[in-house]
Design a protein around this motif. Structure first.
Motif, PDB file in Angstrom:
ATOM      1  N   THR A   2      44.048   1.680  32.628  1.00 43.35           N
ATOM      2  CA  THR A   2      43.837   2.591  33.746  1.00 43.35           C
ATOM      3  C   THR A   2      42.788   2.032  34.712  1.00 43.35           C
ATOM      4  OG1 THR A   2      42.033   3.828  32.715  1.00 43.35           O
ATOM      5  CG2 THR A   2      44.305   4.566  32.232  1.00 43.35           C
ATOM      6  N   ALA A   3      42.770   2.591  35.905  1.00 42.68           N
ATOM      7  CA  ALA A   3      41.767   2.197  36.892  1.00 42.68           C
ATOM      8  C   ALA A   3      40.366   2.462  36.359  1.00 42.68           C
ATOM      9  CB  ALA A   3      42.004   2.929  38.208  1.00 42.68           C
ATOM     10  N   GLN A   4      40.170   3.592  35.702  1.00 42.68           N
ATOM     11  CA  GLN A   4      38.843   3.913  35.172  1.00 42.68           C
ATOM     12  C   GLN A   4      38.404   2.902  34.119  1.00 42.68           C
ATOM     13  OE1 GLN A   4      36.702   6.456  36.331  1.00 42.68           O
ATOM     14  NE2 GLN A   4      35.335   5.104  35.194  1.00 42.68           N
ATOM     15  N   ILE A   6      39.188  -0.242  34.033  1.00 42.92           N
ATOM     16  CA  ILE A   6      38.797  -1.449  34.771  1.00 42.92           C
ATOM     17  C   ILE A   6      37.443  -1.237  35.434  1.00 42.92           C
ATOM     18  CG2 ILE A   6      39.364  -2.905  36.755  1.00 42.92           C
ATOM     19  CD1 ILE A   6      42.319  -2.588  35.918  1.00 42.92           C
ATOM     20  N   VAL A   7      37.267  -0.104  36.092  1.00 45.77           N
ATOM     21  CA  VAL A   7      35.995   0.211  36.756  1.00 45.77           C
ATOM     22  C   VAL A   7      34.844   0.160  35.752  1.00 45.77           C
ATOM     23  CG1 VAL A   7      34.730   2.116  37.844  1.00 45.77           C
ATOM     24  CG2 VAL A   7      37.011   1.506  38.660  1.00 45.77           C
ATOM     25  N   GLY A  19      39.234   5.135  46.354  1.00 46.37           N
ATOM     26  CA  GLY A  19      39.119   4.397  45.104  1.00 46.37           C
ATOM     27  C   GLY A  19      37.667   4.041  44.843  1.00 46.37           C
ATOM     28  N   ILE A  36      39.094  -1.404  44.406  1.00 46.53           N
ATOM     29  CA  ILE A  36      39.936  -0.939  43.312  1.00 46.53           C
ATOM     30  C   ILE A  36      40.572   0.376  43.756  1.00 46.53           C
ATOM     31  CG2 ILE A  36      40.036  -0.273  40.882  1.00 46.53           C
ATOM     32  CD1 ILE A  36      36.882  -1.883  42.077  1.00 46.53           C
ATOM     33  N   ILE A  38      44.438   2.993  43.459  1.00 52.20           N
ATOM     34  CA  ILE A  38      45.623   3.372  42.688  1.00 52.20           C
ATOM     35  C   ILE A  38      46.767   3.526  43.675  1.00 52.20           C
ATOM     36  CG2 ILE A  38      46.650   5.071  41.144  1.00 52.20           C
ATOM     37  CD1 ILE A  38      43.757   5.799  40.301  1.00 52.20           C
ATOM     38  N   ARG A  43      50.152   2.228  39.884  1.00 59.20           N
ATOM     39  CA  ARG A  43      49.590   0.927  39.519  1.00 59.20           C
ATOM     40  C   ARG A  43      48.169   0.783  40.046  1.00 59.20           C
ATOM     41  NH1 ARG A  43      53.516  -3.576  41.549  1.00 59.20           N
ATOM     42  NH2 ARG A  43      53.800  -2.041  43.184  1.00 59.20           N
ATOM     43  N   VAL A  44      47.342   0.042  39.291  1.00 57.95           N
ATOM     44  CA  VAL A  44      45.984  -0.262  39.728  1.00 57.95           C
ATOM     45  C   VAL A  44      46.065  -1.396  40.749  1.00 57.95           C
ATOM     46  CG1 VAL A  44      43.701  -1.041  39.003  1.00 57.95           C
ATOM     47  CG2 VAL A  44      45.038   0.456  37.507  1.00 57.95           C
ATOM     48  N   LEU A  46      43.945  -4.180  42.988  1.00 59.48           N
ATOM     49  CA  LEU A  46      42.692  -4.923  43.076  1.00 59.48           C
ATOM     50  C   LEU A  46      42.773  -5.885  44.253  1.00 59.48           C
ATOM     51  CD1 LEU A  46      42.258  -5.923  39.323  1.00 59.48           C
ATOM     52  CD2 LEU A  46      41.109  -4.068  40.517  1.00 59.48           C
TER      53      LEU A  46
END
Length: 64
Positions: A2-4, A6-7, A19, A36, A38, A43-44, A46
């Motif tokens: 998930t984005a979180q 990665i963050v 984001g 970053i 969504i 999809r994430v 970058l």
């Protein structure tokens, strides 16, 4: 991933209007240049505004 998730692996993270921004792990980043987000399909997304390629960013994060 998930984005979180990665963050959580990044430094100097700040929330942006759509984001987050953070230091890019693929280069010496004095000012956060990694965006970053969504995508509409979940999809994430970058993007390094200093020009790092996605493969380099993923490798620095130990992701595929």
């Amino acid at each position: 991933m998930t984005a979180q998730e990665i963050v959580d692996r990044l430094e100097r993270v700040a929330k942006s209007h759509d984001g987050w921004t953070a230091r890019c792990p693929a280069h010496e980043d004095d000012r956060p240049s990694l965006s970053i987000g969504i995508g509409e399909d979940g999809r994430v997304l970058l993007r390094c505004f200093a020009g790092c390629q996605l493969d380099a960013i993923l490798s620095a994060l130990r992701l595929e």
